[in-house]
Design a protein around this motif. Sequence first.
Motif, PDB file in Angstrom:
ATOM      1  N   ALA A  28       0.809  -1.272  -0.029  1.00 42.27           N
ATOM      2  CA  ALA A  28      -0.137  -0.145   0.139  1.00 42.27           C
ATOM      3  C   ALA A  28       1.030   1.291   0.141  1.00 42.27           C
ATOM      4  O   ALA A  28       2.035   1.299   0.598  1.00 42.27           O
ATOM      5  CB  ALA A  28      -0.963  -0.099   1.136  1.00 42.27           C
ATOM      6  N   ALA A  29       0.442   2.398  -0.567  1.00 45.91           N
ATOM      7  CA  ALA A  29       1.037   3.642  -0.823  1.00 45.91           C
ATOM      8  C   ALA A  29       0.905   4.459   0.628  1.00 45.91           C
ATOM      9  O   ALA A  29       0.076   4.008   1.628  1.00 45.91           O
ATOM     10  CB  ALA A  29       0.260   4.563  -1.581  1.00 45.91           C
ATOM     11  N   ASP A  30       1.809   5.094   0.967  1.00 47.24           N
ATOM     12  CA  ASP A  30       2.027   5.880   2.201  1.00 47.24           C
ATOM     13  C   ASP A  30       1.142   7.251   1.990  1.00 47.24           C
ATOM     14  O   ASP A  30       1.723   8.224   1.175  1.00 47.24           O
ATOM     15  CB  ASP A  30       3.587   6.545   2.357  1.00 47.24           C
ATOM     16  CG  ASP A  30       3.533   7.023   3.777  1.00 47.24           C
ATOM     17  OD1 ASP A  30       2.576   7.673   4.197  1.00 47.24           O
ATOM     18  OD2 ASP A  30       4.910   7.236   4.203  1.00 47.24           O
ATOM     19  N   LEU A  31      -0.043   7.178   2.514  1.00 46.32           N
ATOM     20  CA  LEU A  31      -0.799   8.576   2.412  1.00 46.32           C
ATOM     21  C   LEU A  31      -0.186   9.681   2.797  1.00 46.32           C
ATOM     22  O   LEU A  31      -0.481  10.814   2.192  1.00 46.32           O
ATOM     23  CB  LEU A  31      -2.161   8.265   2.871  1.00 46.32           C
ATOM     24  CG  LEU A  31      -3.111   6.912   2.219  1.00 46.32           C
ATOM     25  CD1 LEU A  31      -4.487   7.108   2.786  1.00 46.32           C
ATOM     26  CD2 LEU A  31      -3.115   7.172   0.866  1.00 46.32           C
ATOM     27  N   GLU A  32       0.370   9.511   3.958  1.00 48.23           N
ATOM     28  CA  GLU A  32       0.922  10.891   4.732  1.00 48.23           C
ATOM     29  C   GLU A  32       2.027  11.683   3.483  1.00 48.23           C
ATOM     30  O   GLU A  32       1.974  12.803   3.187  1.00 48.23           O
ATOM     31  CB  GLU A  32       1.492  10.537   5.925  1.00 48.23           C
ATOM     32  CG  GLU A  32       0.449  10.149   7.194  1.00 48.23           C
ATOM     33  CD  GLU A  32      -0.659  11.184   7.026  1.00 48.23           C
ATOM     34  OE1 GLU A  32      -0.610  12.411   7.173  1.00 48.23           O
ATOM     35  OE2 GLU A  32      -1.786  10.682   6.882  1.00 48.23           O
ATOM     36  N   LYS A 104      -6.769   4.328   1.274  1.00 49.79           N
ATOM     37  CA  LYS A 104      -6.016   3.660   2.345  1.00 49.79           C
ATOM     38  C   LYS A 104      -5.744   2.160   2.042  1.00 49.79           C
ATOM     39  O   LYS A 104      -6.827   1.468   1.875  1.00 49.79           O
ATOM     40  CB  LYS A 104      -6.391   3.799   3.791  1.00 49.79           C
ATOM     41  CG  LYS A 104      -5.296   3.031   4.991  1.00 49.79           C
ATOM     42  CD  LYS A 104      -5.913   3.511   6.380  1.00 49.79           C
ATOM     43  CE  LYS A 104      -4.948   2.965   7.337  1.00 49.79           C
ATOM     44  NZ  LYS A 104      -5.566   3.117   8.671  1.00 49.79           N
ATOM     45  N   GLY A 105      -4.594   1.602   1.970  1.00 46.54           N
ATOM     46  CA  GLY A 105      -4.390   0.154   1.830  1.00 46.54           C
ATOM     47  C   GLY A 105      -4.469  -0.183   0.300  1.00 46.54           C
ATOM     48  O   GLY A 105      -3.926  -1.234   0.115  1.00 46.54           O
ATOM     49  N   TYR A 106      -4.414   0.816  -0.579  1.00 46.96           N
ATOM     50  CA  TYR A 106      -4.085   0.481  -1.931  1.00 46.96           C
ATOM     51  C   TYR A 106      -2.800   1.054  -2.636  1.00 46.96           C
ATOM     52  O   TYR A 106      -2.104   1.793  -1.814  1.00 46.96           O
ATOM     53  CB  TYR A 106      -5.230   1.341  -2.896  1.00 46.96           C
ATOM     54  CG  TYR A 106      -6.716   0.860  -2.756  1.00 46.96           C
ATOM     55  CD1 TYR A 106      -7.159  -0.275  -3.408  1.00 46.96           C
ATOM     56  CD2 TYR A 106      -7.594   1.393  -2.046  1.00 46.96           C
ATOM     57  CE1 TYR A 106      -8.292  -0.670  -3.312  1.00 46.96           C
ATOM     58  CE2 TYR A 106      -8.802   0.913  -1.901  1.00 46.96           C
ATOM     59  CZ  TYR A 106      -9.252  -0.357  -2.487  1.00 46.96           C
ATOM     60  OH  TYR A 106     -10.652  -0.683  -2.492  1.00 46.96           O
TER      61      TYR A 106
END
Length: 258
Positions: A28-32, A104-106
Amino acid sequence: MNRLSREVGALLSRYLSARARGPYPHPAADLEAMRELLQPADVILVEGDRRISGAIKYLTQSTWSHAALFVGERGGVDSEGRVRALAEADTEHGIRAFPLDELKGYHLRICRPAALAPEDALRVIGYVLARVGDRYDLKNVVDLARYLLPTPPVPTPWRRRMLALGSGDPTRAICSTLIAQAFQSVGFPILPVISAEAGSAPDCRDCVREIYHIRHHSLFVPRDFDVSPYFSVIKPSLMQPVDYRTLTWAKDDQMVGL
Protein backbone atom coordinates in the motif's frame (compact mmCIF):
# COMPACT_ATOMS: atom_id res chain seq x y z
CA MET A 1 -38.70 -1.91 -19.15
CA ASN A 2 -36.24 0.99 -18.66
CA ARG A 3 -36.96 1.01 -14.92
CA LEU A 4 -36.32 -2.71 -14.66
CA SER A 5 -33.11 -2.36 -16.67
CA ARG A 6 -31.90 0.42 -14.39
CA GLU A 7 -32.61 -1.65 -11.29
CA VAL A 8 -30.74 -4.63 -12.73
CA GLY A 9 -27.93 -2.30 -13.82
CA ALA A 10 -27.67 -0.83 -10.31
CA LEU A 11 -27.54 -4.35 -8.87
CA LEU A 12 -24.79 -5.31 -11.29
CA SER A 13 -22.90 -2.13 -10.47
CA ARG A 14 -22.97 -2.90 -6.75
CA TYR A 15 -21.82 -6.46 -7.40
CA LEU A 16 -18.95 -5.39 -9.65
CA SER A 17 -17.91 -2.67 -7.19
CA ALA A 18 -17.63 -5.12 -4.28
CA ARG A 19 -14.17 -6.25 -3.24
CA ALA A 20 -12.86 -9.44 -4.79
CA ARG A 21 -11.47 -12.27 -2.73
CA GLY A 22 -7.81 -13.10 -2.63
CA PRO A 23 -4.57 -11.42 -1.52
CA TYR A 24 -3.77 -7.86 -2.57
CA PRO A 25 -0.84 -7.94 -5.02
CA HIS A 26 1.30 -4.92 -4.05
CA PRO A 27 2.26 -2.89 -0.96
CA ALA A 28 0.00 0.00 0.00
CA ALA A 29 1.00 3.59 -0.60
CA ASP A 30 2.04 5.94 2.21
CA LEU A 31 -0.88 8.39 2.31
CA GLU A 32 0.91 10.86 4.56
CA ALA A 33 3.78 11.08 2.09
CA MET A 34 1.27 11.54 -0.72
CA ARG A 35 -0.43 14.43 1.11
CA GLU A 36 2.85 16.31 1.12
CA LEU A 37 3.54 15.64 -2.56
CA LEU A 38 0.17 16.09 -4.26
CA GLN A 39 -0.39 19.18 -6.40
CA PRO A 40 -3.54 20.53 -8.10
CA ALA A 41 -4.61 18.43 -11.13
CA ASP A 42 -2.35 15.48 -10.28
CA VAL A 43 -3.82 12.18 -11.44
CA ILE A 44 -3.81 9.34 -8.91
CA LEU A 45 -3.78 5.85 -10.38
CA VAL A 46 -5.24 3.04 -8.28
CA GLU A 47 -4.62 -0.69 -8.40
CA GLY A 48 -8.13 -1.65 -7.40
CA ASP A 49 -9.33 -4.81 -5.71
CA ARG A 50 -12.94 -4.71 -6.91
CA ARG A 51 -14.49 -7.46 -8.98
CA ILE A 52 -14.45 -5.19 -12.00
CA SER A 53 -10.77 -4.29 -11.49
CA GLY A 54 -9.50 -7.63 -12.81
CA ALA A 55 -11.32 -7.18 -16.11
CA ILE A 56 -10.03 -3.63 -16.54
CA LYS A 57 -6.45 -4.68 -15.77
CA TYR A 58 -6.74 -7.52 -18.27
CA LEU A 59 -8.26 -5.42 -21.04
CA THR A 60 -5.78 -2.58 -20.58
CA GLN A 61 -2.78 -4.86 -19.91
CA SER A 62 -1.89 -2.71 -16.92
CA THR A 63 -1.58 -2.69 -13.14
CA TRP A 64 -3.94 0.28 -12.90
CA SER A 65 -7.70 -0.13 -12.89
CA HIS A 66 -8.90 3.31 -11.77
CA ALA A 67 -7.94 6.98 -11.80
CA ALA A 68 -8.88 9.99 -9.68
CA LEU A 69 -8.02 13.70 -9.87
CA PHE A 70 -6.51 15.67 -7.01
CA VAL A 71 -8.68 18.74 -6.43
CA GLY A 72 -7.42 19.72 -2.98
CA GLU A 73 -9.57 21.87 -0.70
CA ARG A 74 -11.81 22.85 -3.62
CA GLY A 75 -13.64 19.56 -3.14
CA GLY A 76 -15.04 20.75 0.20
CA VAL A 77 -15.40 18.57 3.30
CA ASP A 78 -17.51 15.52 4.09
CA SER A 79 -19.82 14.93 7.06
CA GLU A 80 -16.81 13.97 9.21
CA GLY A 81 -14.90 17.15 8.39
CA ARG A 82 -12.42 15.41 6.09
CA VAL A 83 -11.26 17.29 3.00
CA ARG A 84 -12.68 15.72 -0.16
CA ALA A 85 -9.39 16.14 -1.98
CA LEU A 86 -10.03 13.71 -4.84
CA ALA A 87 -12.68 13.43 -7.55
CA GLU A 88 -13.61 10.39 -9.60
CA ALA A 89 -16.24 8.83 -11.84
CA ASP A 90 -17.77 5.67 -10.41
CA THR A 91 -20.50 3.35 -11.69
CA GLU A 92 -22.22 3.08 -8.33
CA HIS A 93 -21.93 6.66 -7.04
CA GLY A 94 -21.55 8.65 -10.25
CA ILE A 95 -19.15 11.62 -10.19
CA ARG A 96 -18.10 12.42 -6.66
CA ALA A 97 -15.45 14.06 -4.50
CA PHE A 98 -14.01 12.01 -1.64
CA PRO A 99 -11.21 12.05 0.98
CA LEU A 100 -7.77 10.63 0.28
CA ASP A 101 -8.22 8.35 3.30
CA GLU A 102 -10.61 6.19 1.26
CA LEU A 103 -7.60 4.95 -0.71
CA LYS A 104 -5.90 3.61 2.40
CA GLY A 105 -4.43 0.16 1.76
CA TYR A 106 -4.19 0.55 -2.00
CA HIS A 107 -1.19 0.59 -4.30
CA LEU A 108 -1.16 4.10 -5.82
CA ARG A 109 0.85 6.21 -8.23
CA ILE A 110 0.90 9.95 -8.85
CA CYS A 111 1.01 11.14 -12.46
CA ARG A 112 1.74 14.86 -12.76
CA PRO A 113 0.98 16.88 -15.91
CA ALA A 114 4.34 18.37 -16.83
CA ALA A 115 4.49 22.17 -17.07
CA LEU A 116 0.71 22.57 -16.78
CA ALA A 117 0.03 26.25 -16.17
CA PRO A 118 -1.47 26.96 -12.71
CA GLU A 119 -4.52 28.65 -14.24
CA ASP A 120 -5.12 25.62 -16.48
CA ALA A 121 -4.77 23.28 -13.50
CA LEU A 122 -7.62 25.21 -11.87
CA ARG A 123 -9.67 24.95 -15.05
CA VAL A 124 -9.12 21.17 -15.15
CA ILE A 125 -10.25 20.89 -11.53
CA GLY A 126 -13.23 23.17 -12.18
CA TYR A 127 -14.29 21.04 -15.15
CA VAL A 128 -14.50 17.94 -12.96
CA LEU A 129 -16.03 19.58 -9.88
CA ALA A 130 -18.76 21.16 -12.01
CA ARG A 131 -19.94 17.62 -12.75
CA VAL A 132 -19.91 16.29 -9.19
CA GLY A 133 -23.31 14.82 -8.44
CA ASP A 134 -23.96 13.64 -12.00
CA ARG A 135 -24.96 9.99 -12.18
CA TYR A 136 -24.64 7.54 -15.03
CA ASP A 137 -27.52 5.79 -16.74
CA LEU A 138 -27.11 2.09 -15.96
CA LYS A 139 -30.09 0.79 -17.91
CA ASN A 140 -27.77 -0.69 -20.54
CA VAL A 141 -27.15 -3.86 -18.60
CA VAL A 142 -25.04 -5.52 -21.31
CA ASP A 143 -22.40 -2.81 -20.92
CA LEU A 144 -21.90 -3.90 -17.32
CA ALA A 145 -22.57 -7.63 -17.69
CA ARG A 146 -19.53 -8.08 -19.94
CA TYR A 147 -17.29 -7.32 -16.95
CA LEU A 148 -18.60 -10.35 -15.10
CA LEU A 149 -15.99 -12.30 -17.08
CA PRO A 150 -12.63 -11.03 -15.74
CA THR A 151 -10.56 -12.31 -18.68
CA PRO A 152 -12.73 -12.27 -21.80
CA PRO A 153 -11.15 -14.06 -24.81
CA VAL A 154 -10.49 -10.87 -26.78
CA PRO A 155 -7.41 -10.43 -29.04
CA THR A 156 -4.93 -7.90 -27.63
CA PRO A 157 -5.45 -5.23 -30.35
CA TRP A 158 -9.20 -5.19 -29.64
CA ARG A 159 -9.11 -4.97 -25.85
CA ARG A 160 -9.04 -1.18 -25.56
CA ARG A 161 -11.85 -0.96 -28.10
CA MET A 162 -13.92 -3.35 -26.03
CA LEU A 163 -13.93 -0.83 -23.19
CA ALA A 164 -15.38 1.80 -25.54
CA LEU A 165 -18.14 -0.38 -26.97
CA GLY A 166 -21.73 0.05 -25.95
CA SER A 167 -24.01 2.90 -24.97
CA GLY A 168 -21.32 5.04 -23.41
CA ASP A 169 -22.56 5.84 -19.90
CA PRO A 170 -21.20 2.78 -18.05
CA THR A 171 -18.02 3.06 -20.15
CA ARG A 172 -17.48 6.67 -19.08
CA ALA A 173 -17.85 5.64 -15.44
CA ILE A 174 -15.39 2.77 -15.77
CA CYS A 175 -12.70 4.41 -17.89
CA SER A 176 -10.79 7.66 -17.44
CA THR A 177 -13.12 9.59 -19.71
CA LEU A 178 -13.96 12.38 -17.26
CA ILE A 179 -10.33 13.17 -16.44
CA ALA A 180 -9.32 12.94 -20.11
CA GLN A 181 -12.08 15.40 -21.06
CA ALA A 182 -10.93 17.78 -18.33
CA PHE A 183 -7.37 17.91 -19.68
CA GLN A 184 -8.57 18.12 -23.27
CA SER A 185 -10.67 21.15 -22.30
CA VAL A 186 -7.45 23.14 -21.79
CA GLY A 187 -5.61 21.57 -24.75
CA PHE A 188 -3.24 19.50 -22.59
CA PRO A 189 -2.12 16.27 -24.35
CA ILE A 190 -2.31 12.81 -22.83
CA LEU A 191 -1.65 10.38 -25.69
CA PRO A 192 -2.49 12.28 -28.86
CA VAL A 193 -2.40 10.67 -32.28
CA ILE A 194 0.43 12.41 -34.14
CA SER A 195 0.63 12.65 -37.93
CA ALA A 196 3.13 14.43 -40.14
CA GLU A 197 2.52 16.61 -43.16
CA ALA A 198 4.78 18.57 -45.46
CA GLY A 199 5.72 21.98 -44.14
CA SER A 200 4.80 25.17 -45.93
CA ALA A 201 8.11 26.98 -45.43
CA PRO A 202 9.42 28.02 -48.88
CA ASP A 203 13.05 27.73 -47.78
CA CYS A 204 12.69 24.14 -46.50
CA ARG A 205 11.05 21.77 -48.95
CA ASP A 206 11.91 18.68 -46.93
CA CYS A 207 10.55 20.04 -43.65
CA VAL A 208 7.54 18.36 -42.06
CA ARG A 209 5.39 19.43 -39.17
CA GLU A 210 3.67 17.30 -36.57
CA ILE A 211 -0.11 17.58 -36.27
CA TYR A 212 -1.65 16.55 -32.95
CA HIS A 213 -5.05 14.85 -33.17
CA ILE A 214 -7.17 14.48 -30.05
CA ARG A 215 -7.84 10.84 -29.26
CA HIS A 216 -11.52 10.30 -28.48
CA HIS A 217 -12.02 10.51 -24.73
CA SER A 218 -13.91 7.19 -24.63
CA LEU A 219 -10.67 5.39 -25.49
CA PHE A 220 -8.62 6.63 -22.54
CA VAL A 221 -7.77 4.19 -19.76
CA PRO A 222 -5.85 4.68 -16.47
CA ARG A 223 -2.55 3.37 -17.86
CA ASP A 224 -2.46 6.16 -20.46
CA PHE A 225 -1.50 8.67 -17.76
CA ASP A 226 1.29 6.33 -16.65
CA VAL A 227 2.82 5.92 -20.12
CA SER A 228 2.08 9.44 -21.39
CA PRO A 229 5.23 11.46 -22.22
CA TYR A 230 3.41 14.55 -20.92
CA PHE A 231 2.94 13.24 -17.36
CA SER A 232 5.75 12.59 -14.91
CA VAL A 233 5.48 9.63 -12.55
CA ILE A 234 5.84 10.43 -8.85
CA LYS A 235 6.50 7.56 -6.44
CA PRO A 236 6.12 8.71 -2.81
CA SER A 237 8.29 5.86 -1.54
CA LEU A 238 11.27 7.26 -3.48
CA MET A 239 11.10 10.63 -1.73
CA GLN A 240 12.88 8.91 1.18
CA PRO A 241 15.07 6.35 -0.60
CA VAL A 242 16.35 3.32 1.24
CA ASP A 243 20.10 2.75 1.41
CA TYR A 244 20.26 -0.58 -0.43
CA ARG A 245 23.68 -1.27 1.09
CA THR A 246 22.10 -1.63 4.53
CA LEU A 247 19.55 -4.27 3.46
CA THR A 248 19.88 -7.78 4.85
CA TRP A 249 19.30 -10.36 2.11
CA ALA A 250 18.45 -14.02 2.63
CA LYS A 251 20.88 -16.67 1.40
CA ASP A 252 20.37 -18.24 -2.03
CA ASP A 253 18.88 -21.39 -0.54
CA GLN A 254 16.21 -19.26 1.21
CA MET A 255 14.91 -17.53 -1.87
CA VAL A 256 11.15 -17.14 -2.04
CA GLY A 257 9.38 -18.32 -5.17
CA LEU A 258 6.95 -16.03 -6.97
